[in-house]
Design a protein around this motif. Sequence first.
Motif, mmCIF file in Angstrom:
data_model
loop_
_atom_site.group_PDB
_atom_site.id
_atom_site.type_symbol
_atom_site.label_atom_id
_atom_site.label_comp_id
_atom_site.label_asym_id
_atom_site.label_seq_id
_atom_site.Cartn_x
_atom_site.Cartn_y
_atom_site.Cartn_z
ATOM 1 N N PHE A 122 0.843 -1.191 0.000
ATOM 2 C CA PHE A 122 0.000 0.000 0.000
ATOM 3 C C PHE A 122 0.880 1.242 0.000
ATOM 4 O O PHE A 122 2.069 1.179 0.339
ATOM 5 C CB PHE A 122 -0.901 0.040 1.242
ATOM 6 C CG PHE A 122 -2.030 -0.943 1.224
ATOM 7 C CD1 PHE A 122 -3.312 -0.562 0.857
ATOM 8 C CD2 PHE A 122 -1.818 -2.276 1.574
ATOM 9 C CE1 PHE A 122 -4.353 -1.473 0.842
ATOM 10 C CE2 PHE A 122 -2.854 -3.193 1.568
ATOM 11 C CZ PHE A 122 -4.131 -2.789 1.201
ATOM 12 N N ASP A 124 0.587 5.408 1.330
ATOM 13 C CA ASP A 124 -0.219 6.402 2.032
ATOM 14 C C ASP A 124 -0.505 7.593 1.124
ATOM 15 O O ASP A 124 0.314 7.937 0.258
ATOM 16 C CB ASP A 124 0.503 6.866 3.296
ATOM 17 C CG ASP A 124 0.658 5.730 4.302
ATOM 18 O OD1 ASP A 124 -0.327 4.999 4.506
ATOM 19 O OD2 ASP A 124 1.755 5.569 4.858
ATOM 20 N N LEU A 233 -6.550 4.252 -1.376
ATOM 21 C CA LEU A 233 -5.103 4.256 -1.254
ATOM 22 C C LEU A 233 -4.443 3.679 -2.505
ATOM 23 O O LEU A 233 -5.018 2.855 -3.211
ATOM 24 C CB LEU A 233 -4.673 3.432 -0.043
ATOM 25 C CG LEU A 233 -5.231 3.838 1.320
ATOM 26 C CD1 LEU A 233 -4.704 2.886 2.391
ATOM 27 C CD2 LEU A 233 -4.891 5.272 1.660
ATOM 28 N N ILE A 235 -1.950 1.179 -4.297
ATOM 29 C CA ILE A 235 -1.613 -0.209 -3.985
ATOM 30 C C ILE A 235 -0.768 -0.803 -5.106
ATOM 31 O O ILE A 235 -0.667 -0.230 -6.194
ATOM 32 C CB ILE A 235 -2.875 -1.081 -3.786
ATOM 33 C CG1 ILE A 235 -3.839 -0.966 -4.986
ATOM 34 C CG2 ILE A 235 -3.603 -0.686 -2.521
ATOM 35 C CD1 ILE A 235 -3.633 -1.944 -6.087
ATOM 36 N N PRO A 304 1.313 -4.131 3.982
ATOM 37 C CA PRO A 304 -0.048 -3.875 4.492
ATOM 38 C C PRO A 304 -0.078 -3.724 6.013
ATOM 39 O O PRO A 304 0.704 -4.344 6.735
ATOM 40 C CB PRO A 304 -0.823 -5.121 4.053
ATOM 41 C CG PRO A 304 -0.058 -5.670 2.896
ATOM 42 C CD PRO A 304 1.377 -5.374 3.191
ATOM 43 N N ASP A 308 -5.614 -0.970 6.799
ATOM 44 C CA ASP A 308 -5.832 -0.902 5.353
ATOM 45 C C ASP A 308 -7.117 -1.608 4.944
ATOM 46 O O ASP A 308 -7.746 -1.243 3.944
ATOM 47 C CB ASP A 308 -4.649 -1.506 4.604
ATOM 48 C CG ASP A 308 -3.372 -0.696 4.784
ATOM 49 O OD1 ASP A 308 -3.473 0.535 4.974
ATOM 50 O OD2 ASP A 308 -2.283 -1.296 4.746
ATOM 51 N N SER A 311 -9.986 0.756 4.670
ATOM 52 C CA SER A 311 -10.008 1.524 3.420
ATOM 53 C C SER A 311 -10.611 0.696 2.293
ATOM 54 O O SER A 311 -11.409 1.198 1.485
ATOM 55 C CB SER A 311 -8.587 1.972 3.057
ATOM 56 O OG SER A 311 -8.081 2.874 4.012
#
Length: 343
Positions: A122, A124, A233, A235, A304, A308, A311
Amino acid sequence: MPTSKSRWIRRAGGLVAAVALAFTATACGGDSETGEGKGGGETVLKLIDPGNAGVLAYAMKSGILDQELRKVGARVEWGGYYPSFTAATDAIRSGAINVQSGAISPALGYLSSTQDIKIFSFGDPVTDQRAGAGDGLVVKPNSSITSVQDLVGKKVAVNRAGHGEYLLLLALEQAGVPADKVERVYMQPDQAAGAFAAGRIDAWVAIVDAFPEAVAQGARVIFRGRDLPSDDLSITVASNKVLNENPKALQTYLKVVQDLTAEQRLNPEKFQNVFEDKGPRAADGARLTNNIETARYANPPRLPKPDDTKSIEAVNALFNKYNVLPNKVDPAAVVFDWSKVPS
C-alpha cells in the motif's frame, strides 16, 4: 489552453506514449512454452515500460532492480505501456503483466470478476498541498461548470470501476448530488483526452498522468482527489502465482522501489527525463515542474497494515451502493498475508 482540437489530440497521443505509472511489475516462471522460467527456473518479473521518468525508469536505466533480483532467483522483463490500471486488466489476465500498481478501486473492479491477484503493498495518500497536480475533475476554461452541483445533466468521463469513477461518486456524495443525475461516460485516459478536446464530454475525472497534462494545457480544475475524504489508497498487486512461487522476489522489488523513492524525494530532478531530455517523451516547463514536485512528495510503498482493510471496505461499500461491481468482493480476502512468508 489551446483552442485547437488537433493540438489536444496530439498531446493525448503523446500522453499514451509518454509516461507510465509510478510502479508496476512482475510475472512468474516455470512454463517453457511461455518463455517463463528460462535460465534455471528463475522467476520473471514482467514490468510495464516505465517511460521517461520515475523510480522504475531509473531502475531500468541503472539495472539496479535486475541486480537485486538475481540474488533471489529472479529477473526483470520490460513490456508494454498502459495509461491506467483499468487499461491493463486484459494484460494482467493473460499474464503479460503479473504485478501492477494503481489504487484500491481498480483492484476491486478486477477482483469482482477474477480472483487471481492480491494486494501486496500500500501507499499512504499525498496530502501536502505543495505536491504536484495529482488527479481530479477538469473542464474546459469556458465551461459553465463551476462546482460539483453543476454536473447535473452533464456527461463526465471516468474509467469504469476505477479511480476516476470512485472520485466522481465520492464527490457527488459529498455535494449531495444524486449519482443518477450525472451521466458517467466510461473511457480510458487516452480516449477521454480526445473526447475532452473535441467537446464530446462536459467534464473529465483525469487520473495518473492525464490530469497534470490537462492542467498544463489550461484545463480548469473543479476538484482534486486529495481534497476529498478518499479511502482509495495506492496499492500494488501481484498474481497469486508469483506471490506463492517467489514472495522474496516481490520483497526485493518493494525494497528497491522504497529505496529509490526515498532518494527521489531528496533529489527529484535526478528521476526526470531519465532517457531523453528532448523529444515527445521529455518534459519541460510547467510539466517538468509538476513532475519534480510530484516526485518530491511521493510516499514510498509499504507492507499492508491492519487498518488498510477499513479503506478497502469503504471503497467497496461505495462501489456496491451504486452497483459498480458486477460481483461482490470479500475485502478480507484481497490482501496477501505476509505473515505466512518465512523470514
